[in-house]
Write a protein that holds these residues in place. Sequence first.
Motif, mmCIF file in Angstrom:
data_model
loop_
_atom_site.group_PDB
_atom_site.id
_atom_site.type_symbol
_atom_site.label_atom_id
_atom_site.label_comp_id
_atom_site.label_asym_id
_atom_site.label_seq_id
_atom_site.Cartn_x
_atom_site.Cartn_y
_atom_site.Cartn_z
ATOM 1 N N LEU A 40 10.271 3.601 -5.836
ATOM 2 C CA LEU A 40 9.929 5.060 -5.841
ATOM 3 C C LEU A 40 8.831 5.351 -6.993
ATOM 4 C CD1 LEU A 40 10.013 7.800 -4.509
ATOM 5 C CD2 LEU A 40 12.086 8.140 -6.039
ATOM 6 N N ALA A 41 9.167 4.942 -8.202
ATOM 7 C CA ALA A 41 8.308 5.388 -9.319
ATOM 8 C C ALA A 41 6.973 4.793 -9.230
ATOM 9 C CB ALA A 41 9.016 4.778 -10.700
ATOM 10 N N THR A 42 6.773 3.551 -8.642
ATOM 11 C CA THR A 42 5.622 2.691 -8.364
ATOM 12 C C THR A 42 4.739 3.772 -7.285
ATOM 13 O OG1 THR A 42 6.588 0.581 -8.607
ATOM 14 C CG2 THR A 42 4.435 0.816 -7.450
ATOM 15 N N LEU A 43 5.386 4.151 -6.277
ATOM 16 C CA LEU A 43 4.654 5.001 -5.271
ATOM 17 C C LEU A 43 4.222 6.375 -5.840
ATOM 18 C CD1 LEU A 43 6.805 4.367 -2.164
ATOM 19 C CD2 LEU A 43 4.906 3.379 -2.856
ATOM 20 N N LEU A 44 5.207 6.864 -6.831
ATOM 21 C CA LEU A 44 4.776 8.310 -7.077
ATOM 22 C C LEU A 44 3.728 8.070 -8.336
ATOM 23 C CD1 LEU A 44 8.239 9.904 -7.099
ATOM 24 C CD2 LEU A 44 6.416 10.397 -5.678
ATOM 25 N N SER A 45 3.280 6.988 -8.804
ATOM 26 C CA SER A 45 2.593 6.926 -9.993
ATOM 27 C C SER A 45 1.083 6.998 -9.546
ATOM 28 C CB SER A 45 2.715 5.502 -10.751
ATOM 29 O OG SER A 45 3.812 5.304 -11.119
ATOM 30 N N ALA A 50 3.654 14.256 -4.229
ATOM 31 C CA ALA A 50 5.041 13.687 -4.395
ATOM 32 C C ALA A 50 5.790 13.233 -2.912
ATOM 33 C CB ALA A 50 6.046 14.507 -5.161
ATOM 34 N N SER A 51 5.596 14.389 -1.887
ATOM 35 C CA SER A 51 6.249 14.445 -0.778
ATOM 36 C C SER A 51 5.799 12.848 0.236
ATOM 37 C CB SER A 51 5.880 15.543 -0.100
ATOM 38 O OG SER A 51 4.344 15.753 0.213
ATOM 39 N N VAL A 52 4.562 12.552 -0.158
ATOM 40 C CA VAL A 52 3.998 11.413 0.584
ATOM 41 C C VAL A 52 4.591 10.208 0.031
ATOM 42 C CG1 VAL A 52 1.942 10.141 0.976
ATOM 43 C CG2 VAL A 52 1.854 12.464 1.126
ATOM 44 N N HIS A 87 2.439 7.587 5.699
ATOM 45 C CA HIS A 87 1.020 8.336 5.238
ATOM 46 C C HIS A 87 0.525 7.908 3.952
ATOM 47 C CE1 HIS A 87 1.685 10.631 9.303
ATOM 48 N NE2 HIS A 87 3.021 10.795 8.802
ATOM 49 N N TYR A 88 1.056 6.952 3.382
ATOM 50 C CA TYR A 88 0.341 6.384 2.128
ATOM 51 C C TYR A 88 -0.604 5.286 2.608
ATOM 52 C CZ TYR A 88 1.535 5.235 -2.755
ATOM 53 O OH TYR A 88 1.539 5.020 -4.152
ATOM 54 N N ARG A 89 -1.863 6.056 3.004
ATOM 55 C CA ARG A 89 -2.836 5.092 3.427
ATOM 56 C C ARG A 89 -3.722 4.980 2.443
ATOM 57 N NH1 ARG A 89 -1.369 8.293 8.184
ATOM 58 N NH2 ARG A 89 -0.299 6.785 9.684
ATOM 59 N N ARG A 90 -4.318 5.716 1.725
ATOM 60 C CA ARG A 90 -5.342 5.467 0.734
ATOM 61 C C ARG A 90 -5.011 4.271 -0.303
ATOM 62 N NH1 ARG A 90 -7.498 10.067 -3.590
ATOM 63 N NH2 ARG A 90 -9.410 9.066 -4.393
ATOM 64 N N TYR A 91 -3.919 4.204 -0.464
ATOM 65 C CA TYR A 91 -3.529 3.018 -1.768
ATOM 66 C C TYR A 91 -2.585 1.893 -0.909
ATOM 67 C CZ TYR A 91 -4.924 6.729 -4.720
ATOM 68 O OH TYR A 91 -5.719 7.892 -5.460
ATOM 69 N N ASP A 92 -2.636 2.005 0.152
ATOM 70 C CA ASP A 92 -1.389 1.115 0.967
ATOM 71 C C ASP A 92 -1.626 -0.486 0.731
ATOM 72 O OD1 ASP A 92 -3.603 1.020 2.476
ATOM 73 O OD2 ASP A 92 -2.711 1.147 4.652
ATOM 74 N N GLU A 93 -2.948 -0.792 0.742
ATOM 75 C CA GLU A 93 -3.148 -2.288 0.642
ATOM 76 C C GLU A 93 -2.921 -2.829 -0.847
ATOM 77 O OE1 GLU A 93 -7.053 -3.459 2.194
ATOM 78 O OE2 GLU A 93 -6.206 -2.903 4.188
ATOM 79 N N ARG A 94 -3.537 -1.981 -1.791
ATOM 80 C CA ARG A 94 -3.162 -2.225 -3.178
ATOM 81 C C ARG A 94 -1.816 -2.254 -3.534
ATOM 82 N NH1 ARG A 94 -3.798 0.445 -8.196
ATOM 83 N NH2 ARG A 94 -4.138 2.684 -7.000
ATOM 84 N N THR A 95 -0.983 -1.172 -3.167
ATOM 85 C CA THR A 95 0.241 -1.041 -3.382
ATOM 86 C C THR A 95 1.225 -2.085 -2.750
ATOM 87 O OG1 THR A 95 -0.088 1.428 -3.617
ATOM 88 C CG2 THR A 95 2.240 0.584 -3.121
ATOM 89 N N SER A 96 1.007 -2.529 -1.452
ATOM 90 C CA SER A 96 1.611 -3.573 -1.115
ATOM 91 C C SER A 96 1.644 -4.902 -1.830
ATOM 92 C CB SER A 96 1.072 -4.151 0.558
ATOM 93 O OG SER A 96 1.697 -5.247 1.100
#
Length: 218
Positions: A40-45, A50-52, A87-96
């Motif tokens: 969660l902290a990774t995603l919120l960074s 925050a809702s996304v 709906h976390y699409r802008r950063y999805d590939e890098r975040t994966s």
Amino acid sequence: MRNDQALVRTLLDRHGHTYAEDCGIQLADRPAPLYQLLVLATLLSTRIRASVGVAAARELFGAGYRTPQAMEAASWQDRVDALGRGHYRRYDERTSTMLGAGARLCLERWRGDLRRLHREADGDLSALRRLLTSFPGIGPTGADIYLREAQAVWSDVCPYTDRRMTAGARRLGLPAAPDALAGLVPGRDFPRLASALVRVSLGEESPGTLTRAAAAAR
């Protein structure tokens, strides 16, 4: 004179839910929930609402990626797909990619158990922050997010405040010092107050609205 405790009670009533609670993490000092909080902290960074970030975390956990073992075993595309459903699409590939690398680091260095990371810091908050930032995608902001929530189960971290909390407290005219803020609530409620103050700093409700509601409730 305004009653700070009345204001805090109103704040907790309206916004006193942690981000971990929002995405279904039953936070405890155990390996799985501590790892889920890291995700969660990774995603919120990143620079997203925050809702996304919360929605993306729920999708990852719903797909079964609730442990570093499961996260690493998932394919890169499976993680991208779960992020996309949130709906976390802008950063999805890098975040994966970061989530896969972070899971490997957790397994290799701490055998999948972030309690070992906590023990390694040996009560040194600066060391704890430094260890957390060794994870891909966790910088100073991510470490703040993690510790803000983890203080609910890591008592040696509490009371933990960061710039977001401080900004929220100042907007409400509340004391910004950690011990002074902690004195306004029972210890078990401080993580909830932390999240509520972050929500104020993000503009989810105006200080004026909260102050009027607190005065009406007295």
